[in-house]
Design an enzyme around this catalytic site. Sequence first.
Site, PDB file in Angstrom:
ATOM      1  N   GLU B  66     -21.161 -18.566  -2.640  1.00 49.47           N
ATOM      2  CA  GLU B  66     -22.604 -18.565  -2.418  1.00 49.47           C
ATOM      3  C   GLU B  66     -23.152 -19.976  -2.223  1.00 49.47           C
ATOM      4  O   GLU B  66     -22.660 -20.929  -2.821  1.00 49.47           O
ATOM      5  CB  GLU B  66     -23.307 -17.945  -3.629  1.00 49.47           C
ATOM      6  N   ASP B 237     -24.599  -9.829 -12.156  1.00 48.60           N
ATOM      7  CA  ASP B 237     -25.146 -10.892 -11.305  1.00 48.60           C
ATOM      8  C   ASP B 237     -24.635 -10.842  -9.877  1.00 48.60           C
ATOM      9  O   ASP B 237     -24.753 -11.815  -9.149  1.00 48.60           O
ATOM     10  CB  ASP B 237     -24.882 -12.253 -11.932  1.00 48.60           C
TER      11      ASP B 237
END
Lengths: 349, 349
Positions: B66, B237
């Site tokens: 990410e 998450d």
Amino acid sequence: MHATLPSAKALVPFVSVENMMRLVHHVGIEPFLKELSDYIEQDFRRWESFDKTPRLASHSRDGVIELMPTSDGTNYSFKYVNGHPKNTRNGFQTVAAFGLLADVLNGYPILLTEMTLLTALRTAATSAMAARHLAPRNATTMALIGNGAQAEFQALAMKAVVGINHVRLYDVDPAATAKAARNLEGKGLQVTSCRTAEAAIEGSQIITTCTADKQNAQILTDNLVGSGVHINAIGGDCPGKTELHPDILLRADTYVEYPPQTRIEGEIQQMSEDFPVTELWKVIAGLDNGRRDDRQITLFDSVGFAIEDFSALRYVRDKLSGTPFSQDLDIVADPDDPRDLFGMLERAR
Amino acid sequence: MHATLPSAKALVPFVSVENMMRLVHHVGIEPFLKELSDYIEQDFRRWESFDKTPRLASHSRDGVIELMPTSDGTNYSFKYVNGHPKNTRNGFQTVAAFGLLADVLNGYPILLTEMTLLTALRTAATSAMAARHLAPRNATTMALIGNGAQAEFQALAMKAVVGINHVRLYDVDPAATAKAARNLEGKGLQVTSCRTAEAAIEGSQIITTCTADKQNAQILTDNLVGSGVHINAIGGDCPGKTELHPDILLRADTYVEYPPQTRIEGEIQQMSEDFPVTELWKVIAGLDNGRRDDRQITLFDSVGFAIEDFSALRYVRDKLSGTPFSQDLDIVADPDDPRDLFGMLERAR
């Protein structure tokens, strides 16, 4: 602090600006550009195997900061790059960049490198790769309009990859043209410094525009562009920044990297949303014919895409092997027991 | 190669893992967590002044990579972070990260740092900041379910910021619990190792879940959760990764960082798209009351957001000043004339 040095897992090879320059000279600038254009071509040929997304841009009054990620499923790459046209007034680069290659399997970085120089090199190598497929056969002369930081790289890539032997320079600032002419001396190119864009274009089969102003400019107007040329437009590369009069686009066949990004950032931001374009990778992969005839105007509306950076990082990683042109950075924590991050911190006390 | 060394413009301070550990010990772990939570709180209070975007995720079979950017108009930051739950089997961290702070005015980097340790610290500091506003008054005891790499940081942040004095540990793997108990010895906390999640929760006013499996797990079932507790759920998450039974969410009031990201990645990915949530920053800024009464169940559905990394980078930059805990990296090209990138390369030959 450590009982032992960080293990190999914790160390990431880093190529500084200094080492990138050493690597380029070790390979030779023209061979570097030629080999890099081959790497980019390999990746354009397998375009469909990449994750693609428009770059993530953070715009501010004076410029933009962008993240450009992509992945082929085995490696992941991203580039951090800014674009601040007014920077040169304060002694800073318009564009500065660095990038990273990582292993998709575990997410760990495997290469961190400066990419200011590497971006100039990959942009030129991409332009030359496109021209190899789109420019008129036996093109010998290019006009280079905009003689800033990109100019010499563009000229040498077109020489190394396409075989041009004559470059005609023009910039609104004669000092920029003088700088480019001086740098290109003794490089095996005939260099002609021109006082107008029109003069630079005369006799050129390839017209490269690479100016930096962040505005909708008209570096090329329609009457300047004759039939049969290839236009390599690399300076129209963010919203509100174009170089060509829209009438040129109506006469040309336009080739782009990644349409969702180019429609926002490229010359075609001036056109309707369904303005017809061809994806360059389809030409490379043989799915589109590219140039049809000697009278066609081809336009590579280049904004730069993440896959070109991926190719450049892949090339640098391969070329680094066996050279001393990197240093190891302790950028990834590496506890003996990966669940014991806190214990690693405690033992370092 | 250079006639002179790279100028200050070309050099970016870099904080290695080794130097981050030195910095943390220089400040002290608990003061570091406390001060960092204050920085995060400052930035949550001015939440509306930040550019916000869901992180840009590249998912693969075994994990995710990410990029998490944000900007307050003066500084820009991003973090590179992976999440690969199976990594620990091969001796790699589940999460490794690094990040960068830049100057929006010219786009130049001003700090590059490891963020594997810093992410653990900022995640714990964020949890503690949320608990300071949401947990029952005078909370003294926390259950810590999942005793991996995050665990000790979570416990010490709750001690430093909220004032807990007792932590009750549970993990499906008793070796992880033993590791956390050992690391927390002598830290001023009563530590109880438990053999079930139910036992860990007994008498706890704060329940933290931080497990790593990438699946929709039910670490907490509805019958385990009594009234009046604060749940700090940090392990749910990413898409397909949750820790709570949905019935808990129906009884709790849910607080989130950035709804567009949390609806994709957090516990609330299990709920309908209009499931009511409160943005945590509104509590910090006094626009929402936070905890109403002693029987309310509050849930911080934490997935981690770019602004927390921005705060952490800002804190490290401020703390580095006057210390020897960074090294200068030659990562930005710096020609004497910024338009003469090629000349810089040539002169380095």
